[in-house]
Design a protein around this motif. Sequence first.
Motif, PDB file in Angstrom:
ATOM      1  N   TYR A  23       0.792  -1.215  -0.120  1.00 55.93           N
ATOM      2  CA  TYR A  23       0.041   0.020  -0.097  1.00 55.93           C
ATOM      3  C   TYR A  23       0.891   1.273  -0.076  1.00 55.93           C
ATOM      4  O   TYR A  23       0.771   2.090  -0.718  1.00 55.93           O
ATOM      5  CB  TYR A  23      -0.992  -0.075   1.304  1.00 55.93           C
ATOM      6  N   VAL A  24       2.022   1.503   0.869  1.00 58.89           N
ATOM      7  CA  VAL A  24       2.737   2.684   0.730  1.00 58.89           C
ATOM      8  C   VAL A  24       3.568   2.584  -0.473  1.00 58.89           C
ATOM      9  O   VAL A  24       3.479   3.708  -0.991  1.00 58.89           O
ATOM     10  CB  VAL A  24       3.641   2.379   1.906  1.00 58.89           C
ATOM     11  N   PHE A  25       3.964   1.649  -0.997  1.00 55.68           N
ATOM     12  CA  PHE A  25       4.782   1.597  -2.404  1.00 55.68           C
ATOM     13  C   PHE A  25       4.035   2.239  -3.237  1.00 55.68           C
ATOM     14  O   PHE A  25       4.334   2.745  -4.386  1.00 55.68           O
ATOM     15  CB  PHE A  25       5.662   0.545  -2.387  1.00 55.68           C
ATOM     16  N   LEU A  26       2.880   1.899  -3.393  1.00 55.02           N
ATOM     17  CA  LEU A  26       1.729   2.311  -4.341  1.00 55.02           C
ATOM     18  C   LEU A  26       1.126   3.459  -4.324  1.00 55.02           C
ATOM     19  O   LEU A  26       1.208   4.429  -5.221  1.00 55.02           O
ATOM     20  CB  LEU A  26       0.670   1.170  -4.574  1.00 55.02           C
ATOM     21  N   SER A  27       0.627   3.837  -3.242  1.00 53.73           N
ATOM     22  CA  SER A  27       0.113   4.991  -2.935  1.00 53.73           C
ATOM     23  C   SER A  27       0.794   6.180  -2.688  1.00 53.73           C
ATOM     24  O   SER A  27       0.419   7.530  -3.318  1.00 53.73           O
ATOM     25  CB  SER A  27      -0.775   4.979  -1.466  1.00 53.73           C
ATOM     26  N   VAL A  28       2.023   6.200  -1.889  1.00 50.04           N
ATOM     27  CA  VAL A  28       2.749   7.452  -1.963  1.00 50.04           C
ATOM     28  C   VAL A  28       3.223   8.010  -3.189  1.00 50.04           C
ATOM     29  O   VAL A  28       3.176   9.198  -3.476  1.00 50.04           O
ATOM     30  CB  VAL A  28       4.093   6.946  -0.883  1.00 50.04           C
ATOM     31  N   PRO A  29       4.087   7.261  -4.031  1.00 54.89           N
ATOM     32  CA  PRO A  29       4.428   7.757  -5.424  1.00 54.89           C
ATOM     33  C   PRO A  29       3.311   8.386  -6.294  1.00 54.89           C
ATOM     34  O   PRO A  29       3.309   9.319  -6.801  1.00 54.89           O
ATOM     35  CB  PRO A  29       5.217   6.864  -5.890  1.00 54.89           C
ATOM     36  N   LEU A  30       2.271   7.510  -6.257  1.00 53.44           N
ATOM     37  CA  LEU A  30       1.159   8.042  -7.226  1.00 53.44           C
ATOM     38  C   LEU A  30       0.510   9.275  -6.671  1.00 53.44           C
ATOM     39  O   LEU A  30       0.067  10.267  -7.386  1.00 53.44           O
ATOM     40  CB  LEU A  30       0.179   7.002  -7.282  1.00 53.44           C
ATOM     41  N   ARG A  31       0.323   9.307  -5.322  1.00 55.38           N
ATOM     42  CA  ARG A  31      -0.175  10.445  -4.888  1.00 55.38           C
ATOM     43  C   ARG A  31       0.604  11.902  -4.896  1.00 55.38           C
ATOM     44  O   ARG A  31      -0.106  12.620  -5.270  1.00 55.38           O
ATOM     45  CB  ARG A  31      -0.528  10.168  -3.201  1.00 55.38           C
ATOM     46  N   LEU A  32       1.808  11.670  -4.784  1.00 54.87           N
ATOM     47  CA  LEU A  32       2.648  12.585  -4.809  1.00 54.87           C
ATOM     48  C   LEU A  32       2.930  13.291  -6.345  1.00 54.87           C
ATOM     49  O   LEU A  32       2.832  14.412  -6.545  1.00 54.87           O
ATOM     50  CB  LEU A  32       4.156  12.702  -4.411  1.00 54.87           C
ATOM     51  N   ALA A  33       2.662  12.155  -7.291  1.00 54.85           N
ATOM     52  CA  ALA A  33       2.752  12.528  -8.456  1.00 54.85           C
ATOM     53  C   ALA A  33       1.662  13.234  -9.072  1.00 54.85           C
ATOM     54  O   ALA A  33       1.544  14.054  -9.790  1.00 54.85           O
ATOM     55  CB  ALA A  33       3.156  11.312  -9.468  1.00 54.85           C
ATOM     56  N   PHE A  34       0.364  12.589  -8.603  1.00 52.34           N
ATOM     57  CA  PHE A  34      -0.886  13.535  -8.964  1.00 52.34           C
ATOM     58  C   PHE A  34      -0.792  14.675  -8.517  1.00 52.34           C
ATOM     59  O   PHE A  34      -1.274  15.671  -9.061  1.00 52.34           O
ATOM     60  CB  PHE A  34      -2.008  12.548  -8.530  1.00 52.34           C
ATOM     61  N   ALA A  35      -0.509  15.034  -7.121  1.00 55.32           N
ATOM     62  CA  ALA A  35      -0.530  16.413  -6.323  1.00 55.32           C
ATOM     63  C   ALA A  35       0.510  17.332  -7.282  1.00 55.32           C
ATOM     64  O   ALA A  35      -0.208  18.458  -7.239  1.00 55.32           O
ATOM     65  CB  ALA A  35      -0.148  16.214  -4.996  1.00 55.32           C
ATOM     66  N   LEU A  36       1.527  16.616  -7.582  1.00 54.44           N
ATOM     67  CA  LEU A  36       2.408  17.674  -8.189  1.00 54.44           C
ATOM     68  C   LEU A  36       2.002  18.067  -9.569  1.00 54.44           C
ATOM     69  O   LEU A  36       2.009  19.350 -10.151  1.00 54.44           O
ATOM     70  CB  LEU A  36       3.923  16.976  -8.435  1.00 54.44           C
ATOM     71  N   ALA A  37       1.166  17.005 -10.218  1.00 59.39           N
ATOM     72  CA  ALA A  37       0.836  17.425 -11.718  1.00 59.39           C
ATOM     73  C   ALA A  37      -0.459  18.583 -11.648  1.00 59.39           C
ATOM     74  O   ALA A  37      -0.631  19.327 -12.237  1.00 59.39           O
ATOM     75  CB  ALA A  37       0.234  16.148 -12.146  1.00 59.39           C
ATOM     76  N   VAL A  38      -1.396  18.192 -10.457  1.00 56.50           N
ATOM     77  CA  VAL A  38      -2.448  19.231 -10.327  1.00 56.50           C
ATOM     78  C   VAL A  38      -1.772  20.607  -9.956  1.00 56.50           C
ATOM     79  O   VAL A  38      -2.275  21.751 -10.409  1.00 56.50           O
ATOM     80  CB  VAL A  38      -3.435  18.729  -9.308  1.00 56.50           C
ATOM     81  N   ALA A  39      -0.890  20.729  -9.100  1.00 55.76           N
ATOM     82  CA  ALA A  39      -0.101  22.101  -8.623  1.00 55.76           C
ATOM     83  C   ALA A  39       0.387  22.538  -9.831  1.00 55.76           C
ATOM     84  O   ALA A  39       0.320  23.774  -9.924  1.00 55.76           O
ATOM     85  CB  ALA A  39       0.930  21.397  -7.734  1.00 55.76           C
ATOM     86  N   MET A  40       0.873  21.776 -10.717  1.00 57.40           N
ATOM     87  CA  MET A  40       1.758  22.783 -11.830  1.00 57.40           C
ATOM     88  C   MET A  40       0.519  23.265 -12.654  1.00 57.40           C
ATOM     89  O   MET A  40       0.732  24.250 -13.381  1.00 57.40           O
ATOM     90  CB  MET A  40       2.402  21.621 -12.564  1.00 57.40           C
ATOM     91  N   LEU A  41      -0.389  22.453 -12.976  1.00 57.43           N
ATOM     92  CA  LEU A  41      -1.660  22.975 -13.659  1.00 57.43           C
ATOM     93  C   LEU A  41      -2.293  24.216 -13.037  1.00 57.43           C
ATOM     94  O   LEU A  41      -2.537  25.350 -13.858  1.00 57.43           O
ATOM     95  CB  LEU A  41      -2.948  21.798 -13.995  1.00 57.43           C
ATOM     96  N   LEU A  42      -2.320  24.407 -11.699  1.00 57.10           N
ATOM     97  CA  LEU A  42      -3.141  25.457 -11.093  1.00 57.10           C
ATOM     98  C   LEU A  42      -1.833  26.489 -11.181  1.00 57.10           C
ATOM     99  O   LEU A  42      -2.469  27.735 -10.823  1.00 57.10           O
ATOM    100  CB  LEU A  42      -3.343  25.152  -9.502  1.00 57.10           C
ATOM    101  N   ASN A  43      -0.633  26.275 -11.181  1.00 55.25           N
ATOM    102  CA  ASN A  43       0.387  27.475 -11.309  1.00 55.25           C
ATOM    103  C   ASN A  43       0.473  28.106 -12.553  1.00 55.25           C
ATOM    104  O   ASN A  43       1.306  28.893 -12.687  1.00 55.25           O
ATOM    105  CB  ASN A  43       1.686  26.782 -10.898  1.00 55.25           C
ATOM    106  N   LYS A  44      -0.629  27.897 -13.518  1.00 56.64           N
ATOM    107  CA  LYS A  44      -0.343  28.542 -14.660  1.00 56.64           C
ATOM    108  C   LYS A  44      -1.098  29.642 -14.834  1.00 56.64           C
ATOM    109  O   LYS A  44      -1.125  30.468 -15.921  1.00 56.64           O
ATOM    110  CB  LYS A  44      -0.924  27.492 -15.869  1.00 56.64           C
ATOM    111  N   GLY A  45      -1.293  30.353 -13.686  1.00 55.71           N
ATOM    112  CA  GLY A  45      -2.052  31.638 -13.678  1.00 55.71           C
ATOM    113  C   GLY A  45      -3.484  31.737 -14.125  1.00 55.71           C
ATOM    114  O   GLY A  45      -4.269  32.428 -14.379  1.00 55.71           O
ATOM    115  N   ILE A  46      -4.362  30.644 -13.802  1.00 60.33           N
ATOM    116  CA  ILE A  46      -5.535  30.341 -14.087  1.00 60.33           C
ATOM    117  C   ILE A  46      -6.528  31.134 -13.387  1.00 60.33           C
ATOM    118  O   ILE A  46      -6.268  31.657 -12.071  1.00 60.33           O
ATOM    119  CB  ILE A  46      -6.257  28.854 -14.334  1.00 60.33           C
ATOM    120  N   ARG A  47      -7.722  31.624 -14.001  1.00 62.35           N
ATOM    121  CA  ARG A  47      -8.426  32.463 -12.872  1.00 62.35           C
ATOM    122  C   ARG A  47      -9.356  31.438 -11.922  1.00 62.35           C
ATOM    123  O   ARG A  47      -9.516  30.185 -11.945  1.00 62.35           O
ATOM    124  CB  ARG A  47      -9.614  33.078 -13.800  1.00 62.35           C
TER     125      ARG A  47
END
Length: 304
Positions: free
Chosen positions: A80-104
């Motif tokens: 569970y740890v080896f699956l959830s931790v990297p996938l969760r962090l990767a998803f969080a980083l991807a969404v953060a980069m999308l929100l960092n584009k200066g959207i309204r």
Amino acid sequence: MRKKRRSLSGEHNLTAYTFLLPWLIGFFCLTLGPMLGSLYFSMTKYNLLSPPQWIGFSNYVEIFSEDQTFKNSLFLTFKYVFLSVPLRLAFALAVAMLLNKGIRALGIYRTVYYIPSLLGGSVAIAIVWRQIFDGNGLVNKFLGFFGIEGPSWISHPDYIVYTIVTLSIWQFGSAMVIFLAGLKQIPADLYEASQVDGAGKVRQFFKITLPMLSPVLFFNLVMSIINSFQAFTPAYVIGDGRGGPLDATMFYTLYLYLKGFSFFDMGYASALAWIMLIIVGLFTAVVFATSKYWVFYGDSKDGR
């Protein structure tokens, strides 16, 4: 003069300790005291109903030599740890980069994505998740539109752990907010200079974004590892509360809980708790020891 200085120093120390007193009381009474008590109970036979009987390291010997459920629950927790931790962090980083584009309406999006993390490991969310992934739940109804007959995700031992992993990934909001704050601190000049040199988006990500974001990634990684090892509510609610089906949800914390409060073997459960503490400490120590090779601190003397 010296006596006056000592008197003032003593008054300042007394004031400082007065403000620290609530924390000190909480630390000794609610943290250190229970930890030492747990360490003592881990070397006893204690069923909560009669006085504990000292047995030394017998609980630890039994755990490592005879308890197959301990080994299975530990393996499942590692999975569970080896699956959830990297996938969760990767998803969080991807969404953060999308929100960092200066959207309204950035604040609205940030709040919406953060709400699942606020709900955390609540029983209500686990119940909703159980309904969504049930044999007649929303997921299978959606698949049915395409003529796909989905399995019962929560009653099949091969699928239920991935259902719980999906719930962990969905609760990416806290890591996403921290990543977003880190992205805001990266100077735009670095990206502009790299564009002049002909660097593309992929190279910018690996040469600028990740190195500059590595301290934030380090923090999120440590916190995610610790929280993932402590996962309990999803396994308890989405499963049957006993580790089913076929021990497919027998996470380490659930096994510890069952030993202590269902089978009333608190001494054995305390030993399990200390083993988990050591395991989490080792994982955290490894992350800290290897951080000097991949965590970039721009203000240090050696360039890291």
